[in-house]
Design a protein around this motif. Sequence first.
Motif, PDB file in Angstrom:
ATOM      1  N   ASP A 180       0.868  -1.176   0.000  1.00 55.50           N
ATOM      2  CA  ASP A 180       0.000   0.000   0.000  1.00 55.50           C
ATOM      3  C   ASP A 180       0.898   1.217   0.000  1.00 55.50           C
ATOM      4  O   ASP A 180       2.119   1.088  -0.106  1.00 55.50           O
ATOM      5  CB  ASP A 180      -1.006  -0.009   1.167  1.00 55.50           C
ATOM      6  N   ASP A 181       0.330   2.414   0.136  1.00 49.82           N
ATOM      7  CA  ASP A 181       1.151   3.624   0.004  1.00 49.82           C
ATOM      8  C   ASP A 181       2.129   3.842   1.150  1.00 49.82           C
ATOM      9  O   ASP A 181       2.960   4.749   1.095  1.00 49.82           O
ATOM     10  CB  ASP A 181       0.275   4.865  -0.215  1.00 49.82           C
ATOM     11  N   GLN A 182       2.063   2.987   2.184  1.00 53.99           N
ATOM     12  CA  GLN A 182       3.002   3.125   3.299  1.00 53.99           C
ATOM     13  C   GLN A 182       3.756   1.835   3.618  1.00 53.99           C
ATOM     14  O   GLN A 182       4.531   1.804   4.564  1.00 53.99           O
ATOM     15  CB  GLN A 182       2.257   3.591   4.550  1.00 53.99           C
ATOM     16  N   THR A 183       3.544   0.800   2.825  1.00 56.91           N
ATOM     17  CA  THR A 183       4.102  -0.509   3.169  1.00 56.91           C
ATOM     18  C   THR A 183       4.644  -1.223   1.931  1.00 56.91           C
ATOM     19  O   THR A 183       4.030  -1.176   0.877  1.00 56.91           O
ATOM     20  CB  THR A 183       3.013  -1.401   3.806  1.00 56.91           C
ATOM     21  N   PHE A 184       5.810  -1.873   2.101  1.00 58.98           N
ATOM     22  CA  PHE A 184       6.336  -2.726   1.035  1.00 58.98           C
ATOM     23  C   PHE A 184       7.002  -3.937   1.644  1.00 58.98           C
ATOM     24  O   PHE A 184       7.364  -3.946   2.821  1.00 58.98           O
ATOM     25  CB  PHE A 184       7.303  -1.963   0.113  1.00 58.98           C
ATOM     26  N   LYS A 185       7.120  -4.982   0.831  1.00 63.31           N
ATOM     27  CA  LYS A 185       7.862  -6.156   1.295  1.00 63.31           C
ATOM     28  C   LYS A 185       8.938  -6.466   0.276  1.00 63.31           C
ATOM     29  O   LYS A 185       8.800  -6.177  -0.915  1.00 63.31           O
ATOM     30  CB  LYS A 185       6.949  -7.350   1.545  1.00 63.31           C
ATOM     31  N   PHE A 186      10.009  -7.039   0.783  1.00 60.21           N
ATOM     32  CA  PHE A 186      11.107  -7.416  -0.087  1.00 60.21           C
ATOM     33  C   PHE A 186      11.788  -8.648   0.480  1.00 60.21           C
ATOM     34  O   PHE A 186      11.633  -8.980   1.652  1.00 60.21           O
ATOM     35  CB  PHE A 186      12.110  -6.267  -0.258  1.00 60.21           C
TER      36      PHE A 186
END
Length: 132
Positions: free
Chosen positions: A42-48
């Motif tokens: 979402d606009d405040q969260t990422f995964k890597f």
Amino acid sequence: MHIETPKKTVNQDNKTVFEFLSDVKNFKVLMPDNIDKFEVLDDQTFKFALKGMPEIILRLKEKTPNSKVVLGAASDKLPFTLTAVIAEPAANTSEVGLSFEGEFNAMMAMMIKKPISNFMQTLTDNLEKIGQ
């Protein structure tokens, strides 16, 4: 556990650097070459995920306009923060320092210190890509 990288000079003003780091999708540009996965949730969260490492989900936790961006683990299992402090020593030039802060037992800290240090150094090195 506390890890800091040496400050990196970026040929952009602090507002540009702050806006870049405040947009989570831009972190893909800063990731190491051995990245296995990068997904904006979402606009405040990422995964890597890096090859051979578990997935990490980071969420934007705090922003101080033009001077600080704090990302934190989305899970409470391994609580940590990644903080970027931005200064503007001269016009159109910024200095960015990254720091990692996490609470881990001694065994876990020993296992992850080197990979996290290397990861943070890569992020710091890639800061020069801001504005390119």
